[in-house]
Design an enzyme around this catalytic site. Sequence first.
Site, PDB file in Angstrom:
ATOM      1  N   SER A 244       0.507  -1.526   0.069  1.00  0.00           N
ATOM      2  CA  SER A 244      -0.053   0.346   0.241  1.00  0.00           C
ATOM      3  C   SER A 244       0.733   1.205   0.050  1.00  0.00           C
ATOM      4  CB  SER A 244      -0.832   0.314   0.924  1.00  0.00           C
ATOM      5  OG  SER A 244      -2.031   0.544   0.897  1.00  0.00           O
TER       6      SER A 244
ATOM      7  N   HIS B 232      -7.326  -5.522   0.045  1.00  0.00           N
ATOM      8  CA  HIS B 232      -5.914  -5.012   0.261  1.00  0.00           C
ATOM      9  C   HIS B 232      -5.085  -5.413   1.544  1.00  0.00           C
ATOM     10  CE1 HIS B 232      -4.182  -1.576  -0.117  1.00  0.00           C
ATOM     11  NE2 HIS B 232      -3.882  -1.228   1.615  1.00  0.00           N
TER      12      HIS B 232
END
Length: 398
Positions: free
Chosen positions: A238, A379
Site C-alpha cells: 500500500s 487489500h
Amino acid sequence: MTPTNYDESKVPAYTLPPLLIAEDGSKITTAFEWVQKRRPQILNTLKKELFGELPPRPETFTKEVVSVKEDALNNTAIRKEIKLTFTNNGKSHSFLMLLYIPKNVSGPVPVYLGLNFKGNHVTTLETDVIPTGRNTAGELVEPDAAGEQDRRWIFADTIKRGYASATACYHDIYPDDKEADSWRKSVYNLFFSEETDEQFHTHGTAISGWAWGLSRMLDALENEPLVDTKKAMVHGHSRLGKTSLWAGANDPRFRFVVSNDSGCNGAAIHRRVFGETIEVMVHYFPHWFVTSLNKYVCKEPELPFDQHWLVALSAPRPVCIASASEDLWADPKGEFLSGYHASEVYRLFGAQGMPTDTMPEADQYVTGEVSYHLRTGKHDQVLFDWIHYFDIADKFIR
Ligand code: GCU
C-alpha cells in the site's frame, strides 16, 4: 471531492507520456542511452513533481545489536534487534530494526527488507520483541497489537524458503501524520531544521524519508555474515508499496522490487482516473508528496509523468506488481498496465519485462522480469502474495 470512478466504461481515452523520448525530443534506442540520458530525466521529474528528495547521508551512522536470539521461530532462525542511530548537525535520530536470518544455511542468504505499519512487535508472533512505532508525541501507536500483522510478514515461511527478512516501523523514520510540521520528528530534522514547514514540503516528503530508511537498513546489514546484501529485495504494501517502488528507483542495491497493492501514486496509471485519485491523496496525505503535485488535482492529462515511469526506474531489475481483486481503490488494472508499459525499457536491456499483454485471471502468477498477480481478496499482503515473491527470488535473485 469528485465521486470515485469504479466503472471501466468511464475510463477516458489517454496517451501516456513516453518513456523512450528524451526531453530534447530524441529517441532512446539503447540501454546505454536510457541509463545515461533518459533515466536521470525521469528520476528528476518524479523528485520535482511527486516524491521529493531523499534526505542526504548523515555525518555519522552507528548500529548497535540490542538483542540476539539464537533459537527464534522454533529454533529455525536467528533473530536480532539492531538499533540504527544517525547524527548530523549535533542532532540524532534512531530506530530499531528487527531481523530474522535462517539457521543452518551454508552461506549468506538473500534478504527481504520492508517497513511495517504498526511496530516490529506487530509483525511477529514472538512476544519478546521490543515494541516500536511511535507517533509525533513519542507514544507507541499500537502498544497492544503484538502479533496482529503476522500474516503480512510470515517470517517462518520466509525462513523456510531460505531467505532473511528485516523490518522497521515507518513511523520511527517519519511519523505518518499529516500535520505540516510532523517532518520535524522525522529523519529530515537532522538536516533541514531551519526551514519553514512550507519550504520543507517543496522538496521533502514522508515517502522519501521512508525510502531513505530502507536504504539505511540495507547499510546496517552490510556486515551481517549470514546476509548477502548483494541480493537485497525491497517490498512494501500500500503506501509502503509506493515507498518500495521509490526506494528501488533511488537505490540500485535493491535487486528485486515488490509493489503490493500500491495503487494511486504507486503502480496505478493516473490517466485511467479509476479508484483513488491525486485529488484524494493530496487532501488526506499531503505529507507524502511535494506541494508541486497539487497542480495536477483533477488534471491527470496534464501530468508530465505517469506511474509506468516509476516502475521503469527499476529496470532491468525484477519488479513484481501485486493487486487484490477487491481492492478497486488501488485500480488493479492500472497497476497491471504500468508494469506492461514499463516493459519497453526492459526490452532495451534484452529482457522481456512483463511476459503478457493481457491482464491475467485472478490467482494466476505471471512471472518475468516484470511479474504480476491479482490475488482474490482484500487489500492486504498475505502468503499467496509472498509465494510469488519467493518464486521470483528463487528464479532471478538466488
Ligand atoms: C489509504 C490511501 C492509499 C494507501 C492506503 C494504505 O487507503 O488512500 O493510497 O495506499 O491508505 O497505505 O493503506
